[in-house]
Enzyme design. Structure first.
Site, PDB file in Angstrom:
ATOM      1  N   SER A 259       4.369  -6.592  -2.321  1.00 23.39           N
ATOM      2  CA  SER A 259       4.210  -5.651  -3.425  1.00 23.39           C
ATOM      3  C   SER A 259       5.556  -5.154  -3.903  1.00 23.39           C
ATOM      4  O   SER A 259       6.591  -5.372  -3.266  1.00 23.39           O
ATOM      5  CB  SER A 259       3.347  -4.469  -2.985  1.00 23.39           C
ATOM      6  N   LYS A 260       5.521  -4.480  -5.042  1.00 23.34           N
ATOM      7  CA  LYS A 260       6.749  -3.953  -5.622  1.00 23.34           C
ATOM      8  C   LYS A 260       7.427  -2.984  -4.658  1.00 23.34           C
ATOM      9  O   LYS A 260       8.639  -2.861  -4.633  1.00 23.34           O
ATOM     10  CB  LYS A 260       6.426  -3.228  -6.932  1.00 23.34           C
ATOM     11  N   ARG A 261       6.623  -2.298  -3.871  1.00 17.74           N
ATOM     12  CA  ARG A 261       7.190  -1.293  -2.966  1.00 17.74           C
ATOM     13  C   ARG A 261       7.851  -1.910  -1.734  1.00 17.74           C
ATOM     14  O   ARG A 261       8.616  -1.269  -1.051  1.00 17.74           O
ATOM     15  CB  ARG A 261       6.102  -0.320  -2.521  1.00 17.74           C
ATOM     16  N   ASP A 262       7.534  -3.188  -1.432  1.00 14.02           N
ATOM     17  CA  ASP A 262       8.042  -3.785  -0.196  1.00 14.02           C
ATOM     18  C   ASP A 262       9.543  -3.991  -0.206  1.00 14.02           C
ATOM     19  O   ASP A 262      10.203  -3.878   0.812  1.00 14.02           O
ATOM     20  CB  ASP A 262       7.378  -5.144   0.050  1.00 14.02           C
TER      21      ASP A 262
END
Ligand code: GLU
Length: 502
Positions: A259-262
């Site tokens: 994900s973008k947060r990873d």
């Protein structure tokens, strides 16, 4: 069978920076287009104005340009099927929504957001479909005069797809095979809103049709929408494109979608270029700014989902074009491996000549205030390039070629700098000062003789000497360092060390 000339598109929504999964989708479309002598189109899907992020469209274009992914038509270059931004095509969608209504495949719905919320509250599994539409507020349940009155008085409404009940809808997917879904599981998706905007589903189908797209290659997250899309093509009586839904990119541990947060949380970028959030100012790192070569980045992405059928791992873009086929795209998700990403960059770095690397390193040196010439940098690069994955790491592994150490590692001093060392170093200075040539072979020979004549051990001299020259126990072959920095600098550094290491 699809005998039309191949036309594929990448159709991102400008809702933020492009994730590497998106770059991979663009890449596979590009490879497919080039492999098949087709056209590749960049279309911006910005019908959801609430999710619009300023700067995202430019970011997408800049990212793909950096990657070397080129288009034949698109929002940035125009073309015969334009405009290529859906908000610029706004006026043309209404007639298609009307067409579906007149054909009996869509209907007006007047339910307010509050009413629908109440339905969901009463039944968490609520969906607007064949089992519920007959008791809701729409043009299938209200008398025609009432429908006209509501529309004429400007009441807000949406146009929904009329999904047939209990029918098997088939999606023939290049990667997944035949996927069957019972239409009872599908809801009557909103296609058009009375604010004059189509939703993604309508705009996507209309544009793919008008732009004569032959193959839709996109992320697996769109597979659930594919049955609706198949139905819409059928409702319009249009030939549907072929579908290929690409497996997800997974987190390094394989647990779930990357994900973008990873990205920065796990210590690697998930975006091709650095991104600054226009609202919060928050920065996310990018492959470009982290020092990746675009060729390495692309090579790595190509193999995250596709395989050439053998063990080979290094491919240029042209080679990928020659070899790519959807048949070799796997069904299961591909685990992202940040270590492997670095390895790819190292492989591309090693393919460069010393001269090229020196040219790439020079601006970094300039930034540090170091004025030097290319020939000198080239010599340095030849000695340390095997130790790095990125050009910017050349500094960490070779700074001492450009400046003398200002301090000396206390651990190394403790271990390698004995009471007699200064005297030994003085003697060595004498020996070296007399040399006319200062190349590696001469230095190796000289030091060897020096050790024998003075009955000294290799370790005792070489480690102390290295400390003088690099301030620690780092660096390539010692006499190589000496040969590159030269006699004067070598002697100066030994003298300085004798003075400073008390
Ligand atoms: N606009 C969609 C996206 O952002 C495109 C999906 C598709 O390719 O149909 O991914």
């Amino acid at each position: 069978m699809n005998n039309r000339p191949v036309r594929v598109r990448f159709a991102p929504s400008p809702t933020g920076p492009l994730h590497i999964g998106g770059v991979r989708t663009a890449l596979y479309n590009y490879l497919f287009a080039r492999r098949n002598g087709g056209k590749f189109i960049l279309r911006i899907e910005d019908t959801d104005q609430t999710r619009f992020v300023p700067g995202a469209e430019d970011y997408i274009i800049e990212s793909l340009t950096w990657c070397g992914i080129t288009f034949d038509e698109g929002v940035h270059i125009g073309g015969p099927y334009g405009p290529y931004r859906q908000s610029d095509r706004k006026a043309l969608y209404r007639q298609y929504a009307d067409e579906l209504i007149s054909k009996g495949h869509a209907y007006y719905a007047f339910d307010t957001p509050e009413e629908l919320e109440a339905e969901r509250k009463a039944n968490p599994n609520f969906q607007y479909d064949s089992s519920t539409r007959s008791r809701l507020k729409n043009s299938l349940t209200l008398p025609p005069e009432e429908v006209s009155r509501r529309i004429d008085t400007g009441e807000t409404y949406v146009i929904r797809a009329l999904i047939p009940a209990n029918e098997i809808v088939e999606v023939n997917d290049h990667i997944r095979g035949v996927v069957q879904v019972n239409s009872n599981l599908l809801d009557d998706k909103v296609l058009y809103k009375s604010d004059g905007m189509p939703t993604y589903h309508l705009a996507n189908i209309v544009d793919d049709h008008l732009m004569e797209i032959t193959h839709v290659i996109r992320g697996e997250e769109w597979l659930p929408s594919a049955p609706l899309h198949v139905l819409l093509y059928r409702f319009f009586g249009w030939q549907a494109p072929e579908f290929a839904h690409l497996p997800l990119l997974l987190k390094p541990d394989g647990n779930g979608k990357l994900s973008k947060r990873d990205g920065d949380r796990l210590g690697f970028p998930v975006y091709p270029l650095r991104w600054t959030d226009p609202k919060t100012g928050e920065q996310s790192s990018g492959y470009r700014e982290s020092g990746y070569y675009p060729e390495a980045f692309i090579n790595m992405l190509a193999l995250l989902g596709w395989n050439p059928g053998n063990d080979r791992e290094i491919f240029t873009m042209d080679e990928l074009v020659q070899l790519f086929s959807l048949d070799r795209v796997g069904k299961s998700g591909s685990r992202f491996d940040p270590e492997k990403a670095r390895w790819f960059n190292q492989q591309y770095l090693r393919m460069r000549t010393d001269r090229q690397l020196a040219e790439e390193f020079l601006p970094i040196l300039k930034e540090k205030g170091i004025e030097t010439d290319l020939d000198y940098v080239e010599k340095v690069v030849s000695l340390i390039k095997d130790r790095v994955n990125f050009v910017k790491e050349l500094w960490d592994h070779g700074w001492f070629f450009f400046e003398a150490p200002e301090s000396y590692d206390p651990e190394v001093i403790k271990k390698r700098w004995k009471t007699e060392t200064p005297a030994v170093m003085e003697k060595l200075i004498q020996q070296l000062a007399g040399l006319n040539s200062f190349d590696t072979a001469v230095l190796d020979e000289t030091i060897k003789t020096f050790l024998t004549e003075n009955q000294l051990g290799m370790g005792a001299v070489m480690n102390a000497l290295r400390l003088c020259l690099t301030g620690a126990s780092i660096g390539p072959h010692l006499t190589d360092i000496m040969a590159v920095i030269g006699k004067e600098e070598t002697l100066h550094r030994i003298r300085k060390a004798i003075e400073k290491i008390a």
